[in-house]
Design a protein around this motif. Structure first.
Motif, PDB file in Angstrom:
ATOM      1  N   SER A   5      -1.126 -21.212  16.579  1.00  0.00           N
ATOM      2  CA  SER A   5      -2.018 -21.191  15.427  1.00  0.00           C
ATOM      3  C   SER A   5      -1.202 -21.187  14.133  1.00  0.00           C
ATOM      4  O   SER A   5      -0.042 -20.789  14.122  1.00  0.00           O
ATOM      5  N   GLU A   6      -1.851 -21.606  13.085  1.00  0.00           N
ATOM      6  CA  GLU A   6      -1.202 -21.643  11.779  1.00  0.00           C
ATOM      7  C   GLU A   6      -0.900 -20.219  11.317  1.00  0.00           C
ATOM      8  O   GLU A   6      -1.727 -19.323  11.446  1.00  0.00           O
ATOM      9  N   LYS A  46      -3.858 -19.433   4.190  1.00  0.00           N
ATOM     10  CA  LYS A  46      -3.490 -20.487   5.128  1.00  0.00           C
ATOM     11  C   LYS A  46      -3.273 -21.747   4.294  1.00  0.00           C
ATOM     12  O   LYS A  46      -4.169 -22.178   3.554  1.00  0.00           O
TER      13      LYS A  46
END
Length: 67
Positions: A5-6, A46
């Protein structure tokens, strides 16, 4: 199946990514024009979400840019 995942970045990292000051990021947070989350007292971002806002023109406010 494992997918990476980021990772979340901090205020300084997102300011560097966008080539603006940390004060500009704080102003955008206060105004509600940048996506973020809180982790305790820290703001987290993000990069993909912030880039999407930028592409859609949601961060285009000359009063808060310093580039």
């Amino acid at each position: 199946m494992f997918t990476e995942s980021e990772k979340w970045v901090n205020l300084e990292d997102i300011a560097l990514h966008l080539s603006v000051s940390k004060d500009t990021i704080r102003a955008w947070i206060k105004k509600g024009t940048i996506p973020y989350t809180r982790a305790g007292k820290q703001y987290k971002f993000k990069i993909s979400e912030v880039d999407e806002y930028l592409r859609k023109g949601k961060l285009a406010d000359d009063r808060y840019t310093d580039v």
